[in-house]
Design an enzyme around this catalytic site. Structure first.
Site, PDB file in Angstrom:
ATOM      1  N   ARG A  51       0.889 -13.453   2.850  1.00 56.80           N
ATOM      2  CA  ARG A  51       0.209 -13.143   4.115  1.00 56.80           C
ATOM      3  C   ARG A  51      -1.096 -13.930   4.243  1.00 56.80           C
ATOM      4  NH1 ARG A  51      -0.047  -6.734   3.870  1.00 56.80           N
ATOM      5  NH2 ARG A  51      -0.222  -7.251   1.647  1.00 56.80           N
ATOM      6  N   VAL A 106       0.825  -1.210   0.000  1.00 49.74           N
ATOM      7  CA  VAL A 106       0.000   0.000   0.000  1.00 49.74           C
ATOM      8  C   VAL A 106       0.858   1.258   0.000  1.00 49.74           C
ATOM      9  CG1 VAL A 106      -1.728   1.327   1.283  1.00 49.74           C
ATOM     10  CG2 VAL A 106      -1.903  -1.172   1.169  1.00 49.74           C
ATOM     11  N   CYS A 140      -6.649  -9.048   3.445  1.00 45.15           N
ATOM     12  CA  CYS A 140      -7.919  -8.307   3.455  1.00 45.15           C
ATOM     13  C   CYS A 140      -9.128  -9.199   3.686  1.00 45.15           C
ATOM     14  CB  CYS A 140      -8.094  -7.552   2.134  1.00 45.15           C
ATOM     15  SG  CYS A 140      -6.989  -6.151   1.928  1.00 45.15           S
ATOM     16  N   ASP A 184       9.867   3.034   7.018  1.00 51.61           N
ATOM     17  CA  ASP A 184       9.512   1.657   7.353  1.00 51.61           C
ATOM     18  C   ASP A 184      10.453   1.163   8.439  1.00 51.61           C
ATOM     19  OD1 ASP A 184       7.746  -0.637   5.599  1.00 51.61           O
ATOM     20  OD2 ASP A 184       9.168  -1.400   7.072  1.00 51.61           O
TER      21      ASP A 184
END
Length: 426
Positions: free
Chosen positions: A333, A18, A262, A37
């Site tokens: 993920r 993202v 998600c 990060d």
């Protein structure tokens, strides 16, 4: 749209799927962008000119004016802070807001009067104002809502999907007040060519984001349940769906594994908030239970098919093709392929995993599965095509069958080779 000169220097926290495309897009539109990060390896790769996730081209990374850092001191002087960190769930299926709270703690010392903080992470309604606001105020000594302006603009990134890039998908924006919303619009309008949707409140935008993937989760759960029923009836689910799809308003969902950052996660944010408010969701959680069992169902279906061919299960060798949560991306993920591997291991099956998007070393070191770079032909009792990577489609079903012994079972989970191209499919 004109923007305040003070909003020109923007910090983007989180340089993954993202944050990185957003940071690069903002930099292309003449914003002074600092990408932050906590992962030193990620920052190191970006400084060398490449995206470790493989989503952004080397030219885009290396040619950008954005700077990359893991040193929070480099955030000094920024007036806009965009938080784009993951929002996972705990083992108890509850929201894990620690990445967001850590991001708030990181930027708080560098907030000044008038700073704007935009959250892009998926959350339940209320997090931006009820969780982030107090955390930012406590860390900065400034008043949230007055000295610190809060906004929310949920990400809609789809890894591996170049067509629906950030610039090509309508973006929701929301803020605490009209003036702040205008500032948010001035930042995103030059970047998002598809346009912006102004939500009436931050909570409305948060709710809109969390139901987007909940809806998809439930639709997939429905066809997964169809698959569970039809397998008992001896019917081919994809043939049934194809026939039903001849009606104009039948939705084209297909059975499969539901993983990723998600669809398999966001519903739990909504159900958590609902339970806080005294309502126990039923349909949403039922869908989650169905989708979460599909990996084990695949393994059990394969075992039955092997026994039906008199293939001994204990000590059998099974090759799983693909480990990412979806095709043509490197994102692992919350992959449900892991559930297939662990269930087969419970049957004392020896499992090898091949995924050209991940690589054997990473599969072994990060995921604790036996990753292989090049599968050996003719040695497997069964082959599972778990992910529809383009490389597997190009190989074709005959080449994949050749990886197995004579009579081995080929399980094409996604049905990419059609009914005649495999022995099993969902």
């Amino acid at each position: 749209m004109p923007r305040p000169a003070s909003d020109n220097r923007i910090a983007v926290l989180g340089l993954g799927y993202v944050g990185l495309p957003l940071a690069l897009a903002l930099a292309r539109n003449e914003f002074d962008v600092v990408g932050f990060d906590t992962c030193t390896a990620t920052v190191g790769a970006l400084r060398k000119g490449y995206d470790p996730n493989g989503e952004v081209s080397d030219d885009a990374v290396g040619g950008s004016t954005a700077t990359y850092t893991y040193d929070a001191a480099d955030l000094k002087g920024c007036s806009v802070f965009i938080i784009a960190v993951p929002t996972p769930i705990t083992d108890a299926k509850a929201p894990d807001l620690n990445p967001i709270l850590n991001a708030c703690a990181t930027i708080a010392p560098y907030l000044t009067d008038g700073a704007m903080v935009i959250l892009e992470s998926t959350v339940y309604p209320g997090v931006t104002e009820e969780v982030c606001g107090p955390a930012l105020a406590a860390g900065s000594g400034l008043e949230a809502g007055r000295q610190i302006k809060l906004a929310y603009s949920p990400e809609r990134v789809n890894p591996g999907d170049a067509e629906h890039s950030m610039e090509n998908v309508v973006k929701i924006i929301a803020a605490q007040d009209a003036e702040t919303l205008t500032r948010v619009e001035a930042i995103y309008a030059p970047v998002v060519k598809a346009g912006l949707h102004r939500a009436s409140s931050i909570a409305t935008a948060e709710a809109a984001k969390v139901i987007e993937n909940t809806q998809r989760d439930l639709n997939i759960a429905l066809v997964n349940e169809f698959s569970l029923i039809f397998s008992r009836l001896g019917l081919d689910t994809l043939e049934v769906l194809e026939a039903a799809g001849t009606k104009w308003n039948f939705l084209p969902f297909r059975p499969g594994l539901v993983g990723g950052h998600c669809i398999g996660v966001d519903p739990y944010y909504l159900t958590y908030r609902a339970e806080q408010m005294g309502y126990h969701p039923q349909v949403i959680l039922a869908g989650r239970r169905i989708n979460d069992q599909m990996g084990a169902h695949v393994a059990q279906t394969l075992v039955k098919a092997m026994l039906g061919r008199d293939i001994g299960v204990r000590g059998a060798r099974v090759l799983i093709m693909g480990y990412t949560f979806k095709e043509n991306c490197a994102d692992t993920r919350n992959t449900k392929v892991a559930d297939i591997a662990s269930e087969l291991a419970a049957y004392s099956v020896s499992v090898d995993v091949h995924d050209p998007w991940v690589g054997a070393v990473k599969l072994q070191s990060e995921h604790r599965v036996n990753g292989i770079e090049a599968p050996e032909a003719g040695v497997y009792d069964a082959v599972i095509v778990a992910v529809g990577h383009a490389e597997f489609v190009e190989l074709g079903s005959d080449a994949l069958r050749n990886l197995g012994k004579p009579g081995a079972v080929l399980f094409d989970i996604k049905g990419i080779f059609g009914k005649s191209g495999s022995d099993l499919r969902l």
